[in-house]
Design an enzyme around this catalytic site. Structure first.
Site, PDB file in Angstrom:
ATOM      1  N   GLY A   1       0.804  -1.131   0.015  1.00 26.44           N
ATOM      2  CA  GLY A   1       0.084   0.034  -0.024  1.00 26.44           C
ATOM      3  C   GLY A   1       0.673   1.126  -0.123  1.00 26.44           C
ATOM      4  O   GLY A   1       2.022   1.093  -0.356  1.00 26.44           O
TER       5      GLY A   1
ATOM      6  N   LYS B   1       0.116  -7.452 -11.125  1.00 25.93           N
ATOM      7  CA  LYS B   1      -1.191  -7.979 -11.441  1.00 25.93           C
ATOM      8  C   LYS B   1      -2.502  -7.081 -10.696  1.00 25.93           C
ATOM      9  O   LYS B   1      -3.213  -6.806 -11.235  1.00 25.93           O
ATOM     10  CB  LYS B   1      -1.434  -9.475 -10.860  1.00 25.93           C
ATOM     11  CG  LYS B   1      -2.793  -9.935 -10.989  1.00 25.93           C
ATOM     12  CD  LYS B   1      -2.792 -10.362 -12.662  1.00 25.93           C
ATOM     13  CE  LYS B   1      -3.935 -10.739 -13.178  1.00 25.93           C
ATOM     14  NZ  LYS B   1      -4.062 -10.923 -14.479  1.00 25.93           N
TER      15      LYS B   1
ATOM     16  N   GLU C   1      -8.221  -3.723 -26.911  1.00 26.54           N
ATOM     17  CA  GLU C   1      -7.713  -4.607 -26.070  1.00 26.54           C
ATOM     18  C   GLU C   1      -6.465  -5.332 -26.753  1.00 26.54           C
ATOM     19  O   GLU C   1      -5.565  -5.529 -26.159  1.00 26.54           O
ATOM     20  CB  GLU C   1      -8.901  -5.694 -25.578  1.00 26.54           C
ATOM     21  CG  GLU C   1      -8.387  -6.645 -24.767  1.00 26.54           C
ATOM     22  CD  GLU C   1      -7.669  -6.609 -23.387  1.00 26.54           C
ATOM     23  OE1 GLU C   1      -7.600  -5.364 -22.988  1.00 26.54           O
ATOM     24  OE2 GLU C   1      -6.874  -7.447 -22.906  1.00 26.54           O
TER      25      GLU C   1
HETATM   26  C1  F6R Z   1      -3.864  -5.766 -18.648  1.00 18.45           C
HETATM   27  C2  F6R Z   1      -4.499  -6.035 -17.265  1.00 18.45           C
HETATM   28  C3  F6R Z   1      -4.969  -4.658 -16.487  1.00 18.45           C
HETATM   29  C4  F6R Z   1      -6.232  -5.117 -15.652  1.00 18.45           C
HETATM   30  C5  F6R Z   1      -6.372  -3.609 -14.895  1.00 18.45           C
HETATM   31  C6  F6R Z   1      -7.688  -3.974 -13.966  1.00 18.45           C
HETATM   32  O1  F6R Z   1      -3.679  -7.011 -19.196  1.00 18.45           O
HETATM   33  O2  F6R Z   1      -4.416  -7.052 -16.793  1.00 18.45           O
HETATM   34  O3  F6R Z   1      -5.142  -3.445 -17.499  1.00 18.45           O
HETATM   35  O4  F6R Z   1      -7.240  -5.329 -16.489  1.00 18.45           O
HETATM   36  O5  F6R Z   1      -5.419  -3.395 -14.096  1.00 18.45           O
HETATM   37  O6  F6R Z   1      -7.421  -4.913 -13.047  1.00 18.45           O
HETATM   38  P1  F6R Z   1      -8.671  -5.538 -12.216  1.00 18.45           P
HETATM   39  O7  F6R Z   1      -9.605  -6.249 -13.579  1.00 18.45           O
HETATM   40  O8  F6R Z   1      -7.952  -6.546 -11.292  1.00 18.45           O
HETATM   41  O9  F6R Z   1      -9.415  -4.466 -11.532  1.00 18.45           O
END
Ligand code: F6R
Length: 605
Positions: free
Chosen positions: A100, A600, A478
């Site tokens: 964080g 991620k 995308e």
């Molecule tokens: C790209 C990717 C990111 C996520 C974004 C949102 O491949 O994975 O652009 O889509 O960071 O993440 P979430 O869906 O976890 O809110």
């Protein structure tokens, strides 16, 4: 961002921590470290820049037994990638790891006269030193005094050197899950680190303190009273978080899409129509809104763009898509009559969470489409439609995107039925078309080798352009994101009709253009746009439906997808675009699953 883990119990802590960090590495991979109680109850720290593999190497020299420790894999926010900035951070009796951002770290540095004492440039070390300064031998009481001093987001795991065998944890916004098992107690920022030990886990509630010992897991309110967390059960196992013979998680996850779609759609079909009874989403939610706002980030936002293009013509109400980080500052027109749809794989993306909170504040009801059960976004939404993709480990999102689309298409169908914009017969035909995308995706997966060969001429090019009209434009966004994030080829997507208003200046000899032409309504216009780029020397990869007529000289390469209704071509196209990105990265010898600078789950603004 950052992956954190803590373990206390009969197993070798070093092994549990290192294995857990390998599972969590997709959350950040700039540097990694562990801290553990040695036999003399002193706390040892081993940390390094680089990946968990490097930390593992370094830890080979650790011979002593330990049964309690904490570990961290970092995505740098405050301070560069150095050993000093790597976690854990130590100050006196305190050793901590943090996920964080402590926003008021500067003020704390002044208030606690830390200038000149700090070894790192991190906000996390400031938190460690403040805690050490107020520590009086009682960990719970000291953490209680620390929390009001902090502004920002945090998930902390803390060791106090005079409390061997114990781990303390507390969180605000940043996620933490914990479990007590027959092999001891374990806590982590993400479920993937817990599933080798248990399927039952507690979501650590915000602003409660957790104490883990080898024999129990206790939760406390801020006033010291015992607290009761919510326990959940995960429905996937260790295999789901392993590569299972695939060279990369990304390729495995691309291949898992047909199954993930079935898992997301089939349990929600009743007499061929979408039914959200089990999800406790009432039809009234769909009946009474007069506009829809879709809010998300990155790939999830791109799924929202596709959903918008499907929903607005179908429902005949305004559907707007916002990037979550902008939504908060655009003074959005949101009211009780707005249905806000929030999309997130992780359910922890901080910008999306902040947008959700704002939408609720403005009176909107929030329906979220989320993959991770019990995540913060899921818990704070009024209603949740879980996608059943299983764990997505590769940083580049693939299966999460296609199941998000499937969930959004089902919402569109249910809403159209509820609002009288579709008959039951039309709804059943829509859902049949949605199910037909599954074999279409399988067919594209069988063409992986051909796609790999098509990608070869791209890999030494600095740029690539994705063009399309209408829904194809939403898919292109995308495709471009996927390519740039893992192959580092600069890629951008354009509405094909917009090219001649500027961007076509960049089209020169052999510049790759990936042209999507799967929308019957605009097919001939799209073909004219392809001719325009071809006439300027572009290297054109053209994607059309099987039956589409296009002159042989129009493109350098042609990829054909099955003949589906225009609305549904995104599913096989997603497979093609994901494979293009995957092979571009692979052929360039890059780290497919953990591309540079990324993580991620984006839990910082
Ligand atoms: C790209 C990717 C990111 C996520 C974004 C949102 O491949 O994975 O652009 O889509 O960071 O993440 P979430 O869906 O976890 O809110």
């Amino acid at each position: 961002m950052c992956g954190i883990i803590g373990y206390t119990g009969p197993l070798q802590a070093k092994d549990v921590l290192l294995n857990g960090l390998s599972q969590l590495e997709y959350r950040g991979y700039d540097s990694a470290g562990i801290a553990y109680f040695g036999p003399e109850t002193d706390v040892h720290v081993v940390k390094t820049t680089g990946k968990v593999a490097q930390l593992r190497e370094l830890c080979k020299s650790v011979r002593e037994e330990s049964h309690c420790g904490i570990g961290h894999t970092r995505w740098a926010t405050h301070g560069g990638v150095t050993v000093e900035n790597a976690h854990p951070h130590q100050a006196g009796k305190v050793t901590l790891i943090h996920n964080g951002i402590i926003e008021n770290y500067h003020q704390l540095t002044v208030d606690f006269q830390l200038e000149g004492k700090l070894i790192s440039q991190t906000d996390s070390e400031v938190a460690a030193r403040v805690l050490d300064a107020i520590y009086d031998g009682d960990p719970l009481a000291s953490i209680r005094r620390l929390i009001p001093l902090l502004e920002g987001s945090y998930g902390f795991c803390i060791l106090f050197s005079d409390h061997p065998g114990e781990i303390y944890a507390v969180r605000n916004v940043s996620p933490l899950v914990a479990a007590y098992t027959h092999s001891g107690s374990i806590i982590a920022s993400d479920l993937t680190a817990l599933i080798p030990y248990t399927k039952k886990y507690a979501v650590v509630p915000e602003n409660k303190i957790v104490r883990l010992t080898p024999y129990r897991m206790e939760f406390y309110e801020m006033d010291g009273q015992p607290a009761r967390p919510e326990f959940l059960e995960v429905n996937w196992d260790t295999d789901a978080a392993m590569k299972n013979g695939f060279p990369h998680f990304m390729l495995k996850e691309i291949h898992e899409q047909p199954e993930a779609l079935k898992n997301t759609i089939l349990p929600r079909l009743s007499r061929g129509l979408p039914d959200f009874g089990e999800d406790k989403i009432p039809d009234a939610l769909f009946a009474r809104c007069s506009q829809i706002r879709i809010v998300a980030c990155g790939t999830a936002m791109h799924a929202g763009m596709v959903a918008r293009a499907v929903m607005e013509p179908l429902l005949r109400i305004p559907v707007l898509v916002s990037v979550a980080s902008e939504f908060r500052y655009e003074d959005p027109l949101v009211s009780e009559e707005t249905l806000t749809i929030v999309i997130s794989q992780s359910g922890e993306t901080i910008d999306t969470l902040a947008a959700l909170r704002l939408a609720k504040e403005l009176g909107s009801r929030v329906l979220s489409v989320v993959n991770v059960k019990g995540s913060t976004i899921a818990r704070e939404s009024d209603f949740v439609l879980y996608t059943h993709a299983g764990p997505e480990i590769a940083v580049a999102s693939t299966k999460a995107y296609s199941v998000q689309l499937a969930a959004l298409y089902m919402i569109a169908c249910r809403m159209a039925l509820v609002r009288g914009k579709m008959t039951e017969e039309e709804g059943a035909a829509f859902m049949k078309d949605l199910l037909d995308v599954i074999p279409a995706m399988e067919e594209m997966l069988r063409q992986s080798e051909e796609i790999k060969n098509i990608v070869r001429p791209l890999v030494d090019k600095p740029d690539a352009f994705f063009i399309g009209r209408n829904l194809d434009y939403a898919f292109s966004l995308e495709g471009a994101l996927k390519l740039k994030e893992i192959s580092y080829i600069h890629a951008d997507a354009y509405a094909a009709g917009e090219l001649k208003h500027g961007t076509i200046a960049l089209i020169a000899d052999q510049v790759p253009v990936i042209a999507l032409a799967t929308q019957d309504r605009v097919f001939s216009k799209m073909i004219s746009n392809v001719r325009e780029v071809k006439a300027r020397g572009a290297y054109v990869i053209l994607i059309t439906k099987n039956g589409a007529e296009a002159a042989a000289d129009l493109a350098d390469v042609r990829i054909r997808i099955p003949d589906l209704h225009d609305r549904f071509t995104v599913f096989p196209i997603a497979v093609v675009l994901q494979l293009i990105a995957y092979y571009a990265s692979l052929l360039k010898g890059l780290d497919v699953d953990q591309p540079r600078n990324l993580a991620k789950s984006v839990t910082v603004e």
